[in-house]
Design a protein around this motif. Structure first.
Motif, PDB file in Angstrom:
ATOM      1  N   ALA A  31       6.520  -2.194  -8.231  1.00  0.00           N
ATOM      2  CA  ALA A  31       7.067  -2.483  -6.678  1.00  0.00           C
ATOM      3  C   ALA A  31       5.972  -2.339  -5.657  1.00  0.00           C
ATOM      4  O   ALA A  31       6.329  -3.467  -4.663  1.00  0.00           O
ATOM      5  CB  ALA A  31       8.066  -1.114  -6.617  1.00  0.00           C
ATOM      6  N   SER A  32       4.032  -2.155  -6.184  1.00  0.00           N
ATOM      7  CA  SER A  32       3.453  -2.725  -5.203  1.00  0.00           C
ATOM      8  C   SER A  32       2.817  -3.873  -5.107  1.00  0.00           C
ATOM      9  O   SER A  32       2.337  -4.103  -4.556  1.00  0.00           O
ATOM     10  CB  SER A  32       2.505  -1.125  -5.424  1.00  0.00           C
ATOM     11  N   GLY A  33       3.383  -4.295  -6.820  1.00  0.00           N
ATOM     12  CA  GLY A  33       2.660  -5.207  -6.902  1.00  0.00           C
ATOM     13  C   GLY A  33       1.792  -5.834  -7.557  1.00  0.00           C
ATOM     14  O   GLY A  33       1.355  -6.607  -7.991  1.00  0.00           O
ATOM     15  N   ILE A  34       1.278  -4.880  -8.071  1.00  0.00           N
ATOM     16  CA  ILE A  34       0.587  -4.368  -9.016  1.00  0.00           C
ATOM     17  C   ILE A  34       1.232  -4.815 -10.617  1.00  0.00           C
ATOM     18  O   ILE A  34       2.226  -4.089 -10.185  1.00  0.00           O
ATOM     19  CB  ILE A  34      -0.375  -3.326  -9.267  1.00  0.00           C
ATOM     20  N   HIS A  35       0.458  -5.579 -11.467  1.00  0.00           N
ATOM     21  CA  HIS A  35       1.634  -6.062 -12.447  1.00  0.00           C
ATOM     22  C   HIS A  35       1.684  -4.775 -13.033  1.00  0.00           C
ATOM     23  O   HIS A  35       0.506  -3.860 -13.746  1.00  0.00           O
ATOM     24  CB  HIS A  35       0.638  -6.826 -13.723  1.00  0.00           C
ATOM     25  N   ALA A  36       2.901  -4.831 -13.838  1.00  0.00           N
ATOM     26  CA  ALA A  36       3.189  -2.764 -13.969  1.00  0.00           C
ATOM     27  C   ALA A  36       2.107  -2.603 -15.260  1.00  0.00           C
ATOM     28  O   ALA A  36       2.432  -1.102 -15.881  1.00  0.00           O
ATOM     29  CB  ALA A  36       4.814  -2.340 -14.430  1.00  0.00           C
ATOM     30  N   VAL A  78       0.768  -1.414   0.392  1.00  0.00           N
ATOM     31  CA  VAL A  78       0.434  -0.026  -0.419  1.00  0.00           C
ATOM     32  C   VAL A  78       0.649   0.949  -0.317  1.00  0.00           C
ATOM     33  O   VAL A  78       0.704   2.419  -0.944  1.00  0.00           O
ATOM     34  CB  VAL A  78      -0.954   0.474   1.369  1.00  0.00           C
ATOM     35  N   THR A  79       2.084   1.122   0.497  1.00  0.00           N
ATOM     36  CA  THR A  79       2.676   2.680   0.683  1.00  0.00           C
ATOM     37  C   THR A  79       3.287   2.583  -0.781  1.00  0.00           C
ATOM     38  O   THR A  79       3.492   4.119  -1.255  1.00  0.00           O
ATOM     39  CB  THR A  79       4.033   1.655   1.636  1.00  0.00           C
ATOM     40  N   MET A  80       3.659   1.856  -1.262  1.00  0.00           N
ATOM     41  CA  MET A  80       4.112   2.400  -3.018  1.00  0.00           C
ATOM     42  C   MET A  80       3.711   2.579  -3.846  1.00  0.00           C
ATOM     43  O   MET A  80       3.292   3.222  -4.443  1.00  0.00           O
ATOM     44  CB  MET A  80       4.620   0.650  -3.372  1.00  0.00           C
ATOM     45  N   LEU A  81       2.221   1.531  -3.386  1.00  0.00           N
ATOM     46  CA  LEU A  81       1.316   2.733  -4.740  1.00  0.00           C
ATOM     47  C   LEU A  81       0.493   3.564  -3.979  1.00  0.00           C
ATOM     48  O   LEU A  81       0.084   4.354  -4.821  1.00  0.00           O
ATOM     49  CB  LEU A  81      -0.403   1.120  -3.525  1.00  0.00           C
ATOM     50  N   LEU A  82       0.567   4.087  -2.853  1.00  0.00           N
ATOM     51  CA  LEU A  82       0.238   5.433  -2.586  1.00  0.00           C
ATOM     52  C   LEU A  82       1.142   6.605  -2.830  1.00  0.00           C
ATOM     53  O   LEU A  82       0.818   7.878  -3.418  1.00  0.00           O
ATOM     54  CB  LEU A  82       0.251   5.314  -1.092  1.00  0.00           C
ATOM     55  N   TRP A  83       2.249   6.111  -2.763  1.00  0.00           N
ATOM     56  CA  TRP A  83       3.623   7.043  -3.211  1.00  0.00           C
ATOM     57  C   TRP A  83       3.319   7.226  -4.608  1.00  0.00           C
ATOM     58  O   TRP A  83       3.795   7.976  -5.627  1.00  0.00           O
ATOM     59  CB  TRP A  83       4.734   6.493  -3.240  1.00  0.00           C
ATOM     60  N   SER A  84       2.843   6.487  -5.597  1.00  0.00           N
ATOM     61  CA  SER A  84       3.200   5.909  -6.704  1.00  0.00           C
ATOM     62  C   SER A  84       1.969   7.778  -7.538  1.00  0.00           C
ATOM     63  O   SER A  84       1.562   7.237  -8.069  1.00  0.00           O
ATOM     64  CB  SER A  84       2.388   4.659  -7.845  1.00  0.00           C
ATOM     65  N   LEU A  85       0.929   7.739  -6.408  1.00  0.00           N
ATOM     66  CA  LEU A  85      -0.292   8.899  -7.009  1.00  0.00           C
ATOM     67  C   LEU A  85       0.954  10.491  -7.017  1.00  0.00           C
ATOM     68  O   LEU A  85       0.324  11.119  -7.891  1.00  0.00           O
ATOM     69  CB  LEU A  85      -1.168   9.610  -5.465  1.00  0.00           C
TER      70      LEU A  85
END
Length: 451
Positions: free
Chosen positions: A248-253, A200-207
């Protein structure tokens, strides 16, 4: 004596004639995808031959060579870089195409959009159910239920461009729209089913880079008009950072490519700084024009090269692969399931909405397009790797199934549509469409009232 009007004549037409601008755009796109489809097939054939030659170890050694920076989760094999990185470019174009269709294309009109959208869902659900029914007793094989749901845009459109020069434009637009929506569904499946361990941290940073990219894309004409720095020189690294964080978040790139495509403006806005008579294009159109060659000519063929290499193991291995339930499920789903799902859903929509096919089309045309939709090459290969991994027995069986199904679907669709192409060519010879001085066929001109 007055004639009773035919009730069917008052029906709304399904898959009717598109705008002239849309027809021209689709024609240009078909010509571009023809070359891309040929490169895709050529790359896959080279990989298959190499993987089954005495030099097979060299191929697999190259594919599995790891490069990249491990602390940033970017230590990947060349095969993974092709699947996660280069294919993101392909999905970026899918996002651009879908947004363009929704904002300024025919999908903005619900009566035009409902048929290809519903047909795409039918073409996903039925093949998945067929595969699941065949592999129901094998939980491990059942993980590949999404493999036969995808349609390869480049391959299918390339076949249509080669054999369908005289087919009605509505049929070509139907296939392209169907394939784009199909890919969107595949993207959602990848995001929801094949993404695990979400950080979730990486996902939030991606915003952060996503918002920056969206703002730069929307303001690029203002920010870069008087600067020598190319606008893409700033957009590219920002997009790369977003891709890396999504990976890096685990979602397919590849999902990153679609999301970035959605942020690009598809509508041209008025600008006070424009010079009179200067031709302007929306950024989505510019991106599509410049990146399609790179995607179709490099990214997708390289992905196909690294993904298509399957060591069949001679005649015995091929026999074993063809008799496996995974292979049977994929072939049946793509070849039979696509035809049943797309055709039956289109028929059902016309009945529910009380509409009818455009007079220029016949139901056999829909069957032919549905057969071509069974070419599930690029995205199916990606889903196969996500389902079973790289180099596994089930994964190799799945790839054999994809190759066989795509070949059969291409042959069946070509046979049907080649015959229909000859039919429409004969009609065109009998009834030539007059053109005005502007070169636009009269059928696309607005009707004028007689004086």
């Amino acid at each position: 004596m007055s004639r009773t009007p035919d009730p069917s004549s008052a029906r709304r037409r399904t898959l009717g004639r598109a705008s002239y601008a849309e027809v021209v755009r689709i024609g240009t796109l078909l010509r571009k995808e023809t070359v891309g489809g040929m490169l895709l097939v050529g790359s896959a054939l080279i990989a298959i031959v190499w993987a089954n030659s005495p030099f097979a170890d060299t191929y697999f050694s190259i594919r599995d060579t790891e490069v990249g920076y491990a602390p940033w989760h970017l230590r990947l094999s060349l095969g993974s870089w092709a699947a996660d990185g280069l294919l993101a470019m392909f999905f970026f174009l899918v996002g651009l195409e879908l947004k363009r269709e929704v904002i300024v294309g025919d999908l903005r009109q619900w009566d035009r959009a409902i048929v290809p959208v519903a047909a795409a869902f039918g073409g996903v659900v039925v093949p998945a159910l067929i595969y699941a029914a065949i592999n129901w007793s094998n939980p491990e094989a059942l993980r590949g239920w999404a493999i036969p749901t995808a349609t390869d845009i480049a391959f299918a459109v390339a076949v249509l461009a080669i054999i369908g020069s005289r087919l009605p434009p509505a049929l070509r637009i139907f296939l392209l729209t169907l394939a784009v929506v199909d890919d969107l569904i595949a993207i959602l499946i990848i995001a929801l089913i094949y993404s695990s361990g979400i950080d979730v941290t990486m996902l939030l940073w991606s915003l952060v880079p996503l918002v920056a990219y969206a703002l730069l894309a929307r303001r690029q004409r203002t920010l870069f008009r008087h600067r020598q720095l190319p606008w893409w020189l700033l957009l590219l690294p920002v997009g790369a950072v977003f891709w890396a964080l999504i990976h890096a978040s685990g979602i397919h790139a590849t999902i990153a490519g679609v999301v970035l495509g959605f942020t690009v403006p598809a509508r041209l806005r008025a600008d006070r700084g424009e010079q009179p008579g200067e031709e302007q294009h929306a950024l989505a159109e510019i991106f599509e024009h410049r990146m399609r060659v790179l995607s179709a000519g490099f990214a997708v063929p390289v992905f196909a090269f690294f993904s298509a290499g399957v060591a069949v193991g001679g005649l015995e291995g091929l026999t074993s692969a063809l008799s496996a339930t995974v292979t049977i499920g994929i072939v049946t789903g793509l070849v039979v399931g696509k035809i049943i799902g797309i055709t039956s859903t289109t028929w059902l929509v016309t009945r529910v909405t009380r509409s009818s096919l455009d007079p220029s089309l016949r139901w056999i045309d829909i069957v032919g397009v549905a057969a071509l939709a069974g070419i599930g090459f690029t995205v199916s290969l990606l889903v196969a790797e996500l389902s079973f991994g790289v180099g596994t027995e089930l994964g190799d069986h799945a790839k054999v199934g994809i190759f066989v199904a795509s070949l059969i679907a291409a042959v069946v669709g070509s046979i049907i549509l080649t015959a229909r192409n000859r039919h429409y060519a004969a009609l065109a010879a009998e009834e030539q469409v007059d053109s005005d001085a502007d070169g636009i066929p009269d059928v696309y001109e607005p009707k004028r009232e007689r004086g």
